[in-house]
Design a protein around this motif. Structure first.
Motif, PDB file in Angstrom:
ATOM      1  N   ASN A 334      -9.606   4.660   8.536  1.00  0.00           N
ATOM      2  CA  ASN A 334      -9.094   3.475   7.844  1.00  0.00           C
ATOM      3  C   ASN A 334      -7.812   3.796   7.075  1.00  0.00           C
ATOM      4  OD1 ASN A 334     -11.132   1.845   8.777  1.00  0.00           O
ATOM      5  ND2 ASN A 334     -12.359   1.938   6.912  1.00  0.00           N
ATOM      6  N   ILE A 335      -7.783   4.968   6.454  1.00  0.00           N
ATOM      7  CA  ILE A 335      -6.574   5.367   5.717  1.00  0.00           C
ATOM      8  C   ILE A 335      -5.399   5.473   6.678  1.00  0.00           C
ATOM      9  CG2 ILE A 335      -5.488   7.267   4.438  1.00  0.00           C
ATOM     10  CD1 ILE A 335      -8.311   7.831   3.259  1.00  0.00           C
ATOM     11  N   ALA A 336      -5.610   6.150   7.815  1.00  0.00           N
ATOM     12  CA  ALA A 336      -4.524   6.307   8.793  1.00  0.00           C
ATOM     13  C   ALA A 336      -4.099   4.953   9.351  1.00  0.00           C
ATOM     14  CB  ALA A 336      -4.989   7.229   9.912  1.00  0.00           C
ATOM     15  N   ALA A 337      -5.077   4.133   9.757  1.00  0.00           N
ATOM     16  CA  ALA A 337      -4.759   2.834  10.353  1.00  0.00           C
ATOM     17  C   ALA A 337      -4.133   1.897   9.325  1.00  0.00           C
ATOM     18  CB  ALA A 337      -6.019   2.208  10.938  1.00  0.00           C
ATOM     19  N   GLY A 338      -4.641   1.942   8.097  1.00  0.00           N
ATOM     20  CA  GLY A 338      -4.089   1.083   7.048  1.00  0.00           C
ATOM     21  C   GLY A 338      -2.648   1.432   6.726  1.00  0.00           C
ATOM     22  N   LEU A 339      -2.367   2.731   6.622  1.00  0.00           N
ATOM     23  CA  LEU A 339      -1.000   3.176   6.340  1.00  0.00           C
ATOM     24  C   LEU A 339      -0.074   2.774   7.485  1.00  0.00           C
ATOM     25  CD1 LEU A 339       0.984   4.794   4.576  1.00  0.00           C
ATOM     26  CD2 LEU A 339       0.289   6.852   5.838  1.00  0.00           C
ATOM     27  N   ALA A 340      -0.505   3.009   8.720  1.00  0.00           N
ATOM     28  CA  ALA A 340       0.318   2.644   9.876  1.00  0.00           C
ATOM     29  C   ALA A 340       0.543   1.143   9.937  1.00  0.00           C
ATOM     30  CB  ALA A 340      -0.349   3.128  11.161  1.00  0.00           C
ATOM     31  N   ASN A 341      -0.497   0.378   9.657  1.00  0.00           N
ATOM     32  CA  ASN A 341      -0.387  -1.083   9.698  1.00  0.00           C
ATOM     33  C   ASN A 341       0.633  -1.585   8.687  1.00  0.00           C
ATOM     34  OD1 ASN A 341      -1.446  -3.783   8.306  1.00  0.00           O
ATOM     35  ND2 ASN A 341      -1.992  -3.860  10.483  1.00  0.00           N
ATOM     36  N   GLN A 415      13.400  -0.147   0.510  1.00  0.00           N
ATOM     37  CA  GLN A 415      12.748  -0.448  -0.762  1.00  0.00           C
ATOM     38  C   GLN A 415      11.433  -1.194  -0.546  1.00  0.00           C
ATOM     39  OE1 GLN A 415      13.723   0.429  -4.061  1.00  0.00           O
ATOM     40  NE2 GLN A 415      11.590  -0.233  -4.312  1.00  0.00           N
ATOM     41  N   THR A 416      11.444  -2.089   0.423  1.00  0.00           N
ATOM     42  CA  THR A 416      10.211  -2.837   0.723  1.00  0.00           C
ATOM     43  C   THR A 416       9.098  -1.890   1.173  1.00  0.00           C
ATOM     44  OG1 THR A 416      11.484  -4.793   1.353  1.00  0.00           O
ATOM     45  CG2 THR A 416       9.204  -4.663   2.145  1.00  0.00           C
ATOM     46  N   ILE A 417       9.458  -0.914   2.013  1.00  0.00           N
ATOM     47  CA  ILE A 417       8.459   0.054   2.459  1.00  0.00           C
ATOM     48  C   ILE A 417       7.998   0.927   1.296  1.00  0.00           C
ATOM     49  CG2 ILE A 417       8.083   2.088   3.920  1.00  0.00           C
ATOM     50  CD1 ILE A 417       9.798   0.767   6.055  1.00  0.00           C
ATOM     51  N   ALA A 418       8.921   1.304   0.409  1.00  0.00           N
ATOM     52  CA  ALA A 418       8.541   2.091  -0.772  1.00  0.00           C
ATOM     53  C   ALA A 418       7.552   1.316  -1.636  1.00  0.00           C
ATOM     54  CB  ALA A 418       9.778   2.469  -1.575  1.00  0.00           C
ATOM     55  N   ASP A 419       7.744  -0.005  -1.714  1.00  0.00           N
ATOM     56  CA  ASP A 419       6.855  -0.836  -2.533  1.00  0.00           C
ATOM     57  C   ASP A 419       5.461  -0.995  -1.922  1.00  0.00           C
ATOM     58  OD1 ASP A 419       8.892  -1.191  -4.347  1.00  0.00           O
ATOM     59  OD2 ASP A 419       9.533  -3.134  -3.525  1.00  0.00           O
ATOM     60  N   LEU A 420       5.311  -0.596  -0.659  1.00  0.00           N
ATOM     61  CA  LEU A 420       3.992  -0.678  -0.029  1.00  0.00           C
ATOM     62  C   LEU A 420       2.983   0.252  -0.694  1.00  0.00           C
ATOM     63  CD1 LEU A 420       4.950  -0.783   3.767  1.00  0.00           C
ATOM     64  CD2 LEU A 420       4.195  -2.693   2.329  1.00  0.00           C
ATOM     65  N   LYS A 421       3.477   1.144  -1.497  1.00  0.00           N
ATOM     66  CA  LYS A 421       2.591   2.051  -2.241  1.00  0.00           C
ATOM     67  C   LYS A 421       1.561   1.273  -3.047  1.00  0.00           C
ATOM     68  CE  LYS A 421       2.793   5.676  -5.781  1.00  0.00           C
ATOM     69  NZ  LYS A 421       3.700   6.522  -6.605  1.00  0.00           N
ATOM     70  N   SER A 422       1.929   0.118  -3.537  1.00  0.00           N
ATOM     71  CA  SER A 422       1.021  -0.697  -4.352  1.00  0.00           C
ATOM     72  C   SER A 422       0.500  -1.907  -3.598  1.00  0.00           C
ATOM     73  CB  SER A 422       1.722  -1.143  -5.641  1.00  0.00           C
ATOM     74  OG  SER A 422       2.908  -1.865  -5.344  1.00  0.00           O
ATOM     75  N   ASN A 423       0.723  -1.945  -2.289  1.00  0.00           N
ATOM     76  CA  ASN A 423       0.304  -3.089  -1.484  1.00  0.00           C
ATOM     77  C   ASN A 423      -1.188  -3.000  -1.173  1.00  0.00           C
ATOM     78  OD1 ASN A 423      -0.181  -4.473   1.278  1.00  0.00           O
ATOM     79  ND2 ASN A 423       1.809  -5.295   0.622  1.00  0.00           N
ATOM     80  N   THR A 424      -1.867  -4.146  -1.206  1.00  0.00           N
ATOM     81  CA  THR A 424      -3.323  -4.168  -0.983  1.00  0.00           C
ATOM     82  C   THR A 424      -3.730  -5.070   0.177  1.00  0.00           C
ATOM     83  OG1 THR A 424      -3.600  -5.970  -2.585  1.00  0.00           O
ATOM     84  CG2 THR A 424      -3.795  -3.718  -3.432  1.00  0.00           C
ATOM     85  N   THR A 425      -2.801  -5.321   1.101  1.00  0.00           N
ATOM     86  CA  THR A 425      -3.082  -6.310   2.147  1.00  0.00           C
ATOM     87  C   THR A 425      -3.560  -5.709   3.469  1.00  0.00           C
ATOM     88  OG1 THR A 425      -0.774  -6.298   2.910  1.00  0.00           O
ATOM     89  CG2 THR A 425      -1.362  -7.878   1.167  1.00  0.00           C
ATOM     90  N   ALA A 426      -3.560  -4.394   3.610  1.00  0.00           N
ATOM     91  CA  ALA A 426      -4.010  -3.800   4.878  1.00  0.00           C
ATOM     92  C   ALA A 426      -5.476  -4.138   5.101  1.00  0.00           C
ATOM     93  CB  ALA A 426      -3.802  -2.294   4.867  1.00  0.00           C
ATOM     94  N   LEU A 429      -8.308  -1.512   4.519  1.00  0.00           N
ATOM     95  CA  LEU A 429      -8.495  -0.869   3.222  1.00  0.00           C
ATOM     96  C   LEU A 429      -9.268  -1.723   2.220  1.00  0.00           C
ATOM     97  CD1 LEU A 429      -4.969   0.789   2.878  1.00  0.00           C
ATOM     98  CD2 LEU A 429      -7.070   1.733   3.860  1.00  0.00           C
ATOM     99  N   GLY A 430      -9.761  -2.853   2.647  1.00  0.00           N
ATOM    100  CA  GLY A 430     -10.640  -3.642   1.788  1.00  0.00           C
ATOM    101  C   GLY A 430     -10.024  -4.065   0.466  1.00  0.00           C
ATOM    102  N   GLY A 431      -8.766  -4.487   0.489  1.00  0.00           N
ATOM    103  CA  GLY A 431      -8.135  -4.975  -0.734  1.00  0.00           C
ATOM    104  C   GLY A 431      -7.685  -3.884  -1.689  1.00  0.00           C
TER     105      GLY A 431
END
Length: 513
Positions: A334-341, A415-426, A429-431
């Motif tokens: 899930n971590i790998a797939a979520g990050l890739a997604n 910058q948008t990709i850098a901001d994915l660090k705090s993204n919870t939409t994958a 990853l269950g929110g």
């Protein structure tokens, strides 16, 4: 008036000597086995011999040894194996989960204060790798044309992918090794069961008629039962002929492992020879019965152990490590797939340093990839197959940092990709953010380890109490045995003196004649 007479008195004294010698021998047996595991002390049983009727009344004829009794508590003998199984389960599971944790690239010591620590302040292992990846994109957003910063993005992405590959492969390797250990343990258990059946036959032969107890053989059998209990939970029942019936699990409905002198896959019995079959998440014990050929096709379901080493090993294989649908394997997939997604969804909308669309230039829509085949769309990403898109790895200028064609100095997409660090939409990853999902995976494992360890510590105390109770009943006390030895020695000396006195009396009679 009739009496023993001088010959009868001599016989009584000689018999007393023999009885006291036997008592000393039994005491010596106890002393010799003071450190023997599962030895139950023995005690000679004495009673007065059949009296002689005289005109004066009943006259004693001395002492008789009626048997050698083994002092043991059947209740404690039945309780202790269950405690052994439980402790073996907790200790084995805790040890195996700790071994698994060492393969996760994140020391648990850094999570001791996790309840008051945010994901961004927790350091070490994959956490740093993920954070460094997003930081590299943050730096690239400030200077999209920098070849150095683009190479940092490539390197940090490859580090994350390699770390996930290593963890994913390590989990499967550990799972395979544990599976081998399960097979080894089950094979050893089958040997123990055969030995118990052999002892059953010997015990029932010795005890036929009910006048003699096979004390030493019973000790050996109890030791085997307790050794077997380390492997899995069993129930036992002693039959009228002294043999022990052994079942896997409960006495009611548990799989029959030993019946009389039968164990394993024999044509003349319903006993079962155990084997291991399947793979995670459904690896389980199965068995052969009724003399069938020992092939995979003839395996049938058996009671599954709920305690013991094998139960712990199967739990770690099937539930803790699991596969793509459960356990740590699923978590890291899930971590790998979520990050890739997250990254690929944004990256495919951007433009490279040459101003070309990322999809056309990179050869596929992915920044991260799963098959290293240019032109293929992103497939199922797992921890074991995640990698950086080969086109980007070969040419960092293909990284999309701009969100507008023809604007190479535009770092908005980076910058948008850098901001994915705090993204919870994958969706995988269950929110949660990637880092928080990862840390929650680790803390869940840490809590499981701690809980299991605590249960093991509690069970250890229970087992110690049971062992102490049994030792107080059937264990050998050197002080007590030394005291008994002195008593029997004095009795032996007195009997010898009695014989000497009677001998003198007989010599007197001879001289009179």
């Amino acid at each position: 008036m009739s009496s023993l007479g001088i010959n009868g008195a001599l016989y009584m004294a000689a018999n007393a000597l023999d009885v006291q010698q036997q008592a000393i021998e039994v005491t010596g047996q106890n002393i010799a086995n003071v450190d023997t595991p599962n030895y139950s002390r023995e005690q000679i049983q004495l009673q007065t011999s059949t009296p002689l009727a005289t005109t004066l009344g009943q006259q004693g004829t001395g002492v008789t040894a009626t048997g050698i009794e083994q002092i043991r508590s059947s209740l404690l003998d039945s309780q202790i194996p269950g405690g052994i199984s439980s402790l073996s389960y907790y200790n084995t599971k805790s040890d195996l989960m700790t071994q698994v944790q060492t393969s996760l690239d994140q020391p648990l010591s850094s999570l001791n204060s996790l309840s008051s620590t945010s994901a961004t302040s927790t350091s070490g292992g994959l956490t740093d790798d993920i954070n460094n990846f997003f930081s590299a994109y943050q730096s690239l957003s400030t200077d999209p044309t920098s070849s150095v910063l683009r190479q940092q993005v490539v390197s940090s992405a490859q580090i994350v992918a390699t770390a996930l590959n290593t963890i994913g492969n390590s989990l499967i390797t550990t799972q395979t090794q544990i599976g081998t250990d399960v097979t080894t343990a089950v094979n050893a258990a089958n040997t123990i069961l055969a030995n118990i059946a052999s002892l059953n036959q010997q015990i029932s032969s010795v005890e036929v008629g009910g006048t003699t107890k096979a004390n030493d053989l019973r000790d050996q059998r109890q030791q085997l039962v307790e050794t077997l209990s380390q492997t899995f939970d069993i129930s036992t029942h002693e039959e009228s002929n002294g043999s022990l019936t052994v079942r896997l699990g409960s006495a009611q409905g548990g799989t029959l492992l030993v019946s009389g002198n039968y164990s394993g896959n024999t044509a003349s019995a319903t006993t079962v020879k155990l084997a291991v079959n399947g793979s995670a998440p459904t690896m389980a014990l199965e068995g052969w019965t009724g003399g069938v050929a020992e092939t995979v096709g003839n395996l049938t379901a058996v009671t599954q152990p709920s305690a013991g080493t094998v139960a712990a090993q199967l739990n770690v294989i099937n539930s803790v490590i699991g596969d793509g649908t459960t356990g740590l394997v699923q978590n890291y997939d899930n971590i790998a797939a979520g990050l890739a997604n997250l990254v690929d969804t944004v990256h495919q909308t951007g433009f490279t340093l040459q101003g070309s669309p990322a999809y056309n230039t990179a050869g596929s829509a992915s920044f991260f990839d799963n098959d290293n085949i240019p032109g293929n769309a992103l497939g199922t990403v797992t921890a074991r197959n995640i990698q950086l898109n080969s086109a980007i790895a070969a040419d960092p200028t293909q990284i999309a940092a701009s969100d507008t064609a023809g604007q190479p100095l535009n770092g908005n997409l980076a910058q948008t990709i850098a901001d994915l660090k705090s993204n919870t939409t994958a969706p995988q990853l269950g929110g949660q953010t990637v880092s928080n999902y990862y840390l929650n995976t680790l803390t869940s494992l840490a809590a499981n380890i701690q809980s299991t360890t605590n249960q093991g510590s509690t069970q250890q105390l229970v087992n110690q109490q049971l062992s102490q109770q049994r030792d107080s009943v059937q264990g050998v006390s050197l002080d007590q045995e030394t005291s008994n030895l002195m008593i029997y020695q004095h009795a032996y000396e007195a009997s010898a003196r009695l014989m000497s006195t009677i001998d003198s009396m007989m010599q007197t009679l001879i001289q009179i004649q």
